[in-house]
Design a protein around this motif. Sequence first.
Motif, mmCIF file in Angstrom:
data_model
loop_
_atom_site.group_PDB
_atom_site.id
_atom_site.type_symbol
_atom_site.label_atom_id
_atom_site.label_comp_id
_atom_site.label_asym_id
_atom_site.label_seq_id
_atom_site.Cartn_x
_atom_site.Cartn_y
_atom_site.Cartn_z
ATOM 1 N N LEU A 79 7.627 -5.675 -8.381
ATOM 2 C CA LEU A 79 6.289 -5.265 -8.807
ATOM 3 C C LEU A 79 5.713 -4.210 -7.867
ATOM 4 C CD1 LEU A 79 4.860 -8.745 -9.845
ATOM 5 C CD2 LEU A 79 5.311 -6.820 -11.382
ATOM 6 N N HIS A 80 5.952 -4.372 -6.575
ATOM 7 C CA HIS A 80 5.471 -3.373 -5.622
ATOM 8 C C HIS A 80 6.201 -2.043 -5.806
ATOM 9 C CE1 HIS A 80 3.077 -5.676 -2.338
ATOM 10 N NE2 HIS A 80 2.792 -6.106 -3.556
ATOM 11 N N LEU A 81 7.475 -2.082 -6.137
ATOM 12 C CA LEU A 81 8.206 -0.836 -6.386
ATOM 13 C C LEU A 81 7.660 -0.118 -7.620
ATOM 14 C CD1 LEU A 81 11.904 -1.830 -5.608
ATOM 15 C CD2 LEU A 81 10.393 -0.359 -4.263
ATOM 16 N N GLN A 82 7.349 -0.874 -8.658
ATOM 17 C CA GLN A 82 6.731 -0.260 -9.834
ATOM 18 C C GLN A 82 5.369 0.321 -9.485
ATOM 19 O OE1 GLN A 82 6.830 -2.608 -13.532
ATOM 20 N NE2 GLN A 82 8.377 -3.898 -12.580
ATOM 21 N N ALA A 83 4.601 -0.396 -8.689
ATOM 22 C CA ALA A 83 3.278 0.090 -8.292
ATOM 23 C C ALA A 83 3.404 1.379 -7.483
ATOM 24 C CB ALA A 83 2.547 -0.976 -7.486
ATOM 25 N N ALA A 84 4.385 1.443 -6.585
ATOM 26 C CA ALA A 84 4.588 2.653 -5.787
ATOM 27 C C ALA A 84 4.935 3.844 -6.676
ATOM 28 C CB ALA A 84 5.694 2.424 -4.755
ATOM 29 N N ALA A 85 5.757 3.605 -7.697
ATOM 30 C CA ALA A 85 6.095 4.685 -8.627
ATOM 31 C C ALA A 85 4.850 5.204 -9.336
ATOM 32 C CB ALA A 85 7.121 4.192 -9.641
ATOM 33 N N HIS A 86 3.970 4.303 -9.746
ATOM 34 C CA HIS A 86 2.735 4.733 -10.409
ATOM 35 C C HIS A 86 1.810 5.469 -9.435
ATOM 36 C CE1 HIS A 86 3.109 3.179 -14.478
ATOM 37 N NE2 HIS A 86 3.671 2.085 -13.977
ATOM 38 N N LEU A 87 1.791 5.059 -8.175
ATOM 39 C CA LEU A 87 0.986 5.773 -7.190
ATOM 40 C C LEU A 87 1.499 7.198 -6.994
ATOM 41 C CD1 LEU A 87 0.450 2.955 -4.537
ATOM 42 C CD2 LEU A 87 -1.324 4.017 -5.960
ATOM 43 N N GLU A 88 2.815 7.366 -7.004
ATOM 44 C CA GLU A 88 3.382 8.711 -6.915
ATOM 45 C C GLU A 88 2.943 9.553 -8.109
ATOM 46 O OE1 GLU A 88 7.538 9.047 -6.073
ATOM 47 O OE2 GLU A 88 7.572 7.252 -4.836
ATOM 48 N N LEU A 89 3.014 8.980 -9.305
ATOM 49 C CA LEU A 89 2.600 9.715 -10.504
ATOM 50 C C LEU A 89 1.102 9.998 -10.504
ATOM 51 C CD1 LEU A 89 4.777 7.779 -13.101
ATOM 52 C CD2 LEU A 89 5.056 10.171 -12.431
ATOM 53 N N ALA A 90 0.350 9.159 -9.810
ATOM 54 C CA ALA A 90 -1.093 9.391 -9.696
ATOM 55 C C ALA A 90 -1.415 10.456 -8.659
ATOM 56 C CB ALA A 90 -1.804 8.088 -9.334
ATOM 57 N N GLY A 91 -0.398 10.883 -7.907
ATOM 58 C CA GLY A 91 -0.618 11.883 -6.876
ATOM 59 C C GLY A 91 -0.997 11.308 -5.534
ATOM 60 N N ASP A 92 -1.044 9.992 -5.410
ATOM 61 C CA ASP A 92 -1.415 9.353 -4.144
ATOM 62 C C ASP A 92 -0.141 8.984 -3.395
ATOM 63 O OD1 ASP A 92 -2.678 8.132 -2.064
ATOM 64 O OD2 ASP A 92 -3.884 6.771 -3.291
ATOM 65 N N ARG A 93 0.536 10.001 -2.894
ATOM 66 C CA ARG A 93 1.832 9.780 -2.265
ATOM 67 C C ARG A 93 1.722 9.066 -0.919
ATOM 68 N NH1 ARG A 93 6.053 11.671 -4.810
ATOM 69 N NH2 ARG A 93 5.765 13.078 -6.565
ATOM 70 N N GLN A 94 0.619 9.267 -0.222
ATOM 71 C CA GLN A 94 0.435 8.543 1.037
ATOM 72 C C GLN A 94 0.311 7.042 0.786
ATOM 73 O OE1 GLN A 94 -2.946 10.654 2.698
ATOM 74 N NE2 GLN A 94 -1.607 11.774 4.080
ATOM 75 N N ALA A 95 -0.405 6.653 -0.266
ATOM 76 C CA ALA A 95 -0.515 5.229 -0.594
ATOM 77 C C ALA A 95 0.843 4.672 -0.999
ATOM 78 C CB ALA A 95 -1.530 5.025 -1.716
ATOM 79 N N ALA A 96 1.641 5.479 -1.715
ATOM 80 C CA ALA A 96 2.984 5.033 -2.091
ATOM 81 C C ALA A 96 3.840 4.805 -0.853
ATOM 82 C CB ALA A 96 3.637 6.058 -3.012
ATOM 83 N N THR A 97 3.749 5.729 0.109
ATOM 84 C CA THR A 97 4.505 5.561 1.357
ATOM 85 C C THR A 97 4.079 4.297 2.087
ATOM 86 O OG1 THR A 97 4.862 7.931 1.644
ATOM 87 C CG2 THR A 97 4.965 6.582 3.622
ATOM 88 N N ALA A 98 2.776 4.051 2.138
ATOM 89 C CA ALA A 98 2.280 2.838 2.791
ATOM 90 C C ALA A 98 2.828 1.586 2.113
ATOM 91 C CB ALA A 98 0.759 2.828 2.780
ATOM 92 N N LEU A 99 2.948 1.637 0.793
ATOM 93 C CA LEU A 99 3.469 0.484 0.054
ATOM 94 C C LEU A 99 4.953 0.293 0.348
ATOM 95 C CD1 LEU A 99 2.582 -1.739 -1.804
ATOM 96 C CD2 LEU A 99 2.925 -0.206 -3.753
ATOM 97 N N TYR A 100 5.710 1.388 0.435
ATOM 98 C CA TYR A 100 7.124 1.267 0.810
ATOM 99 C C TYR A 100 7.255 0.685 2.216
ATOM 100 C CZ TYR A 100 8.329 4.248 -3.198
ATOM 101 O OH TYR A 100 8.499 4.766 -4.458
ATOM 102 N N ASP A 101 6.396 1.125 3.144
ATOM 103 C CA ASP A 101 6.446 0.597 4.508
ATOM 104 C C ASP A 101 6.121 -0.889 4.549
ATOM 105 O OD1 ASP A 101 5.142 3.626 6.081
ATOM 106 O OD2 ASP A 101 7.197 2.976 5.668
ATOM 107 N N THR A 102 5.162 -1.317 3.719
ATOM 108 C CA THR A 102 4.823 -2.735 3.649
ATOM 109 C C THR A 102 6.020 -3.550 3.178
ATOM 110 O OG1 THR A 102 2.499 -2.251 3.187
ATOM 111 C CG2 THR A 102 3.299 -4.420 2.539
ATOM 112 N N LEU A 103 6.718 -3.044 2.179
ATOM 113 C CA LEU A 103 7.910 -3.730 1.689
ATOM 114 C C LEU A 103 8.986 -3.806 2.765
ATOM 115 C CD1 LEU A 103 8.216 -2.311 -1.950
ATOM 116 C CD2 LEU A 103 7.987 -4.715 -1.327
#
Length: 334
Positions: free
Chosen positions: A30-54
């Motif tokens: 679920l977090h990986l799917q959320a990170a993909a949507h954050l990338e598509l939303a243009g919030d790449r820093q938030a996506a990176t933070a989510l990958y780091d959390t994982l």
Amino acid sequence: MRPDTPAAHATEAERLLRTAAQYPGDREPLHLQAAAHLELAGDRQAATALYDTLLSSSPANPLLIRSLKAANLWEYGHEAEARAIIEGVRSARPTDAAPWQIAAETLEAHDELEAAEQTLTEAATLLVTSAELPHATQSLLMTRHRVRRMLALPHDDWDDQADRLHTAAVPLDELHDPKRLWSLGSEDPAELQAEIARLRSELGTYRTALSRPFPVAVLHWPEPELDELLAAYPELEAEYPTYRAHLTDIEASLRELAQAGTQNLGIVRATVPSYEAFAASESTHPSNADLLPQYATTLAARGKATAWPPVWTDPCWCGRGAAYGECHGGEVQE
């Protein structure tokens, strides 16, 4: 309904994160799917933070997450870190295809074709051990075939195996040929016209399906790329008299479109190698100015567009480092 806008992707990411909190057993996918949507939303820093959390929580697929993080980092300017992560993934020699595939496609997307081919060959050496291959490994061989075709390398045994695995009506060599019009080997006008119609139909379908978030995208040539472009194709100087004028025209064009009611505008970063490859795929010369808007649309269809306008306090799209509101966003509108 499938998210089609940056805001919708951000909303979907929030929904997935709430769901993950309710079902901790499914947290990683679920977090990986959320990170993909954050990338598509243009919030790449938030996506990176989510990958780091994982990655900090002993995930089941750390190499996959690292590959995804590298792909995301490269897209917003952290090339050196992305390269280091990709090298780490390669050194770890994953036993499943997905991390290899993502790492190689990241390299391919940034015109690092030789490195992409080396990565895919390392993966094939490790993973292709029999004629019966999992789907993910078959896909890896298909990707390797495409990259080698772009490099004009001769077929090897794995390319032949990819050909055998490919069952679609269009042969793999033709599918991966940037000049398919010339591959017919026919002087029959009817056959040529049929091929042109098929290519136009395919291109229109892909652009419609893939470029929804950015129906209108404008090209941005970084200054070194623009210098290289005009040195190679001086016929385009009428389109780009100076770099400063180029930047001004981008902002003015986007504001005009916005004032006319056009939504979901974007900017795509152009490079000379990818533009030349696109010109070859269209069977025309890069000096043809009519090709420029088609190139922009194709880059947007590949997910390369950045939403415009940026947040007032975010870095300006031009790459100078100043906040948008203090740079092109602060220009006086007509």
